[in-house]
Design a protein around this motif. Structure first.
Motif, mmCIF file in Angstrom:
data_model
loop_
_atom_site.group_PDB
_atom_site.id
_atom_site.type_symbol
_atom_site.label_atom_id
_atom_site.label_comp_id
_atom_site.label_asym_id
_atom_site.label_seq_id
_atom_site.Cartn_x
_atom_site.Cartn_y
_atom_site.Cartn_z
ATOM 1 N N ILE A 124 0.813 -1.423 -0.054
ATOM 2 C CA ILE A 124 0.168 0.316 0.083
ATOM 3 C C ILE A 124 0.792 1.273 -0.080
ATOM 4 C CG2 ILE A 124 -1.752 1.256 1.480
ATOM 5 C CD1 ILE A 124 -2.905 -1.306 2.383
ATOM 6 N N GLN A 161 -5.608 8.303 -6.309
ATOM 7 C CA GLN A 161 -6.520 8.066 -5.318
ATOM 8 C C GLN A 161 -7.674 9.366 -5.468
ATOM 9 O OE1 GLN A 161 -5.470 8.371 -1.201
ATOM 10 N NE2 GLN A 161 -7.277 7.874 -0.282
ATOM 11 N N VAL A 171 -15.732 -1.937 3.631
ATOM 12 C CA VAL A 171 -14.347 -1.832 2.876
ATOM 13 C C VAL A 171 -14.438 -2.967 1.986
ATOM 14 C CG1 VAL A 171 -11.909 -2.041 3.008
ATOM 15 C CG2 VAL A 171 -13.005 -0.918 4.914
ATOM 16 N N LEU A 219 -12.236 -4.802 -1.039
ATOM 17 C CA LEU A 219 -10.769 -4.796 -1.560
ATOM 18 C C LEU A 219 -10.694 -5.709 -2.814
ATOM 19 C CD1 LEU A 219 -8.438 -5.586 1.911
ATOM 20 C CD2 LEU A 219 -8.927 -3.259 0.443
ATOM 21 N N ALA A 238 -8.610 -0.303 -3.126
ATOM 22 C CA ALA A 238 -9.610 -0.357 -1.944
ATOM 23 C C ALA A 238 -10.633 0.650 -1.920
ATOM 24 C CB ALA A 238 -8.459 0.054 -0.675
ATOM 25 N N LYS A 276 -9.011 3.926 -4.060
ATOM 26 C CA LYS A 276 -7.305 4.086 -4.020
ATOM 27 C C LYS A 276 -6.952 2.895 -4.600
ATOM 28 C CE LYS A 276 -3.796 4.745 -0.372
ATOM 29 N NZ LYS A 276 -3.588 4.865 1.065
ATOM 30 N N LEU A 332 -3.928 0.871 -4.974
ATOM 31 C CA LEU A 332 -2.728 0.270 -4.139
ATOM 32 C C LEU A 332 -1.633 -0.100 -4.772
ATOM 33 C CD1 LEU A 332 -4.883 -1.493 -1.675
ATOM 34 C CD2 LEU A 332 -4.439 0.722 -1.394
ATOM 35 N N GLN A 372 -4.873 -0.410 9.942
ATOM 36 C CA GLN A 372 -4.757 -1.083 8.425
ATOM 37 C C GLN A 372 -6.017 -0.067 7.565
ATOM 38 O OE1 GLN A 372 -5.288 -5.335 9.110
ATOM 39 N NE2 GLN A 372 -3.225 -5.785 8.361
ATOM 40 N N ASP A 379 -4.766 3.324 6.998
ATOM 41 C CA ASP A 379 -3.892 3.248 5.996
ATOM 42 C C ASP A 379 -4.553 3.310 4.688
ATOM 43 O OD1 ASP A 379 -1.552 3.665 7.297
ATOM 44 O OD2 ASP A 379 -1.259 1.463 7.887
ATOM 45 N N LEU A 380 -5.437 2.522 4.406
ATOM 46 C CA LEU A 380 -6.329 2.384 3.295
ATOM 47 C C LEU A 380 -6.883 3.636 2.861
ATOM 48 C CD1 LEU A 380 -8.156 -1.065 3.652
ATOM 49 C CD2 LEU A 380 -6.273 -0.617 2.153
ATOM 50 N N LYS A 381 -7.247 4.447 3.875
ATOM 51 C CA LYS A 381 -7.909 5.767 3.642
ATOM 52 C C LYS A 381 -6.850 6.836 3.313
ATOM 53 C CE LYS A 381 -10.561 5.871 7.384
ATOM 54 N NZ LYS A 381 -11.318 6.599 8.357
#
Length: 405
Positions: A19, A98, A262, A264, A354, A368, A370, A386, A389-391
């Motif tokens: 990521i 993103q 969420v 993925l 994500a 986003k 990744l 986590q 971090d994804l956001k």
């Protein structure tokens, strides 16, 4: 690309893959939107976006787009310098990593289907109010995939304790794992479901290649999904009255619930130039209010035109195009809004993406890229860090204020 030489990408490896890190070039749009007309197709393809040739990507004419209530592009240097119209009639600005939509909440009313007659074509609708964080996207949602697509895996998560998220559904192609997921398609009459003149084919179990129907649940195969293949993913819980009205004879399952969610994905979108002439070679991933496919996705007997909710997550709009867009369909007979900045179509190796939906900033949706896949399988849960971090903003970021009523 403007200021690209200033952008540094910090890569953080998490258990679910690689990521990008926290550095970002954020473009904030205060109330802006890129506007399109949406035309539902009756021929088995997904919703087509057709932007009017005489309308700028950030048109503020209330007669065309009543969702806008403030001037746009006042701070949008990214699009101000690069926006352009391409031959397919769509507007584009610049490639980003993103897109963050904020204030994604629009309380209102849509017309919910309450009766369908497969023989006469009679269709009755009743107004239904919606509200709350991310409304109307806080209602159960179904995922839709269109080829050409090489879908490696996807997982769906809902909030758990302490800010963590727990997985409620997983598909993994290489191991043919399907947990908490059902694959459907508009293939009624081919083994399951029904077909009729007024409403066409209902939802049915889909074949493993996404091109036909089946008599029982199937798992999408570990192989490329070609142009014109299309299928829907839901939970594996059969519908009950909480789903709302369902077309008689259709195979229906509950959509993914909640407001905070969420998703993925790991996928690529191979190029199939041989299908450019038959309106193929337009891969896409999008979300629909589950009431739409449960009634008649590609016919008027659904709630789509009145605004029950569609979000195009990663959609190529024209055959052979290398740019993928995101768009909200807001109702009002098909008016739409979305960022004219775009993602690069992953025609080669797979990438991970994500999609994070939560209640922050009046309702936030973050999409986003990744980056290139490292082959790791998504985990069964996500910690609070986590998810953050994804956001987190990473790479070239476009921040776009959702055009509320």
């Amino acid at each position: 690309m403007i200021l690209n030489h200033l952008i540094q990408v910090l890569v953080t490896s998490l258990t679910f893959g690689t990521i990008p890190g926290a550095n970002a070039f954020a473009i904030v749009r205060d109330g802006s939107s890129s506007v399109s007309r949406s035309i539902p197709s009756l021929h088995g393809n997904s919703t087509i976006l057709a932007r009017q040739g005489d309308v700028s990507p950030y048109n503020t004419d209330p007669d065309f787009n009543p969702h806008l209530n403030v001037p746009d592009i006042s701070s949008d240097d990214l699009c101000r310098d690069t926006k352009h119209e391409e031959e397919n009639g769509n507007w584009y600005c610049q490639k980003v990593d993103q897109i963050i939509y904020t204030k994604v909440t629009k309380p209102g009313t849509y017309d919910a289907v309450t009766f369908m007659d497969n023989q006469s074509g009679a269709c009755t609708k009743t107004p239904k109010q919606f509200s709350g964080d991310l409304a109307p996207y806080n209602e159960p949602l179904s995922l839709v995939f269109r080829g050409p697509l090489r879908l490696k895996q996807f997982s769906v998560y809902l909030p758990g304790a302490g800010g963590s998220y727990n997985r409620i559904g997983e598909y993994h192609a290489a191991t043919q794992t399907r947990k908490g997921i059902m694959f459907l398609g508009n293939r009624g009459g081919a083994g399951s479901g029904v077909v009729s003149g007024p409403f066409g084919a209902s939802l049915a179990y889909t074949s493993a290649d996404g091109l036909g129907g089946a008599s029982s649940p199937q798992t999408i195969h570990d192989a490329p999904l070609v142009s014109h293949s299309e299928f829907i993913a839901t939970t594996d819980q059969p519908c009950d009255d909480t789903c709302g009205y369902r077309r008689p004879g259709a195979v229906t399952y509950k959509g993914f619930p909640g407001s905070a969610r969420v998703f993925l994905f790991e996928f690529s979108m191979p190029d199939e130039p041989q299908h450019n002439g038959d309106d193929g070679n337009k891969p896409a991933i999008w979300l629909l209010n589950s009431r739409i496919p449960n009634t008649a996705q590609y016919f008027s007997c659904n709630c789509w035109l009145s605004g029950c909710g569609e979000l195009d997550v990663f959609e190529v709009l024209a055959p052979g195009q290398t740019k993928a867009m995101s768009t909200f369909h807001l109702g009002d007979n098909g008016k739409s809004a979305g960022d004219a900045n775009y993602f690069q179509r992953p025609s080669g190796g797979p990438i991970k993406v994500a999609l994070v939906m939560d209640a922050t900033k009046g309702g936030t949706v973050s999409i986003k890229n990744l980056g290139a896949s490292n082959g790791e399988r998504f985990g069964g849960s996500l910690s609070a860090s986590q998810v953050e971090d994804l956001k987190a903003k990473s790479g070239v970021v476009s921040e776009f204020t959702y055009p509320n009523h």
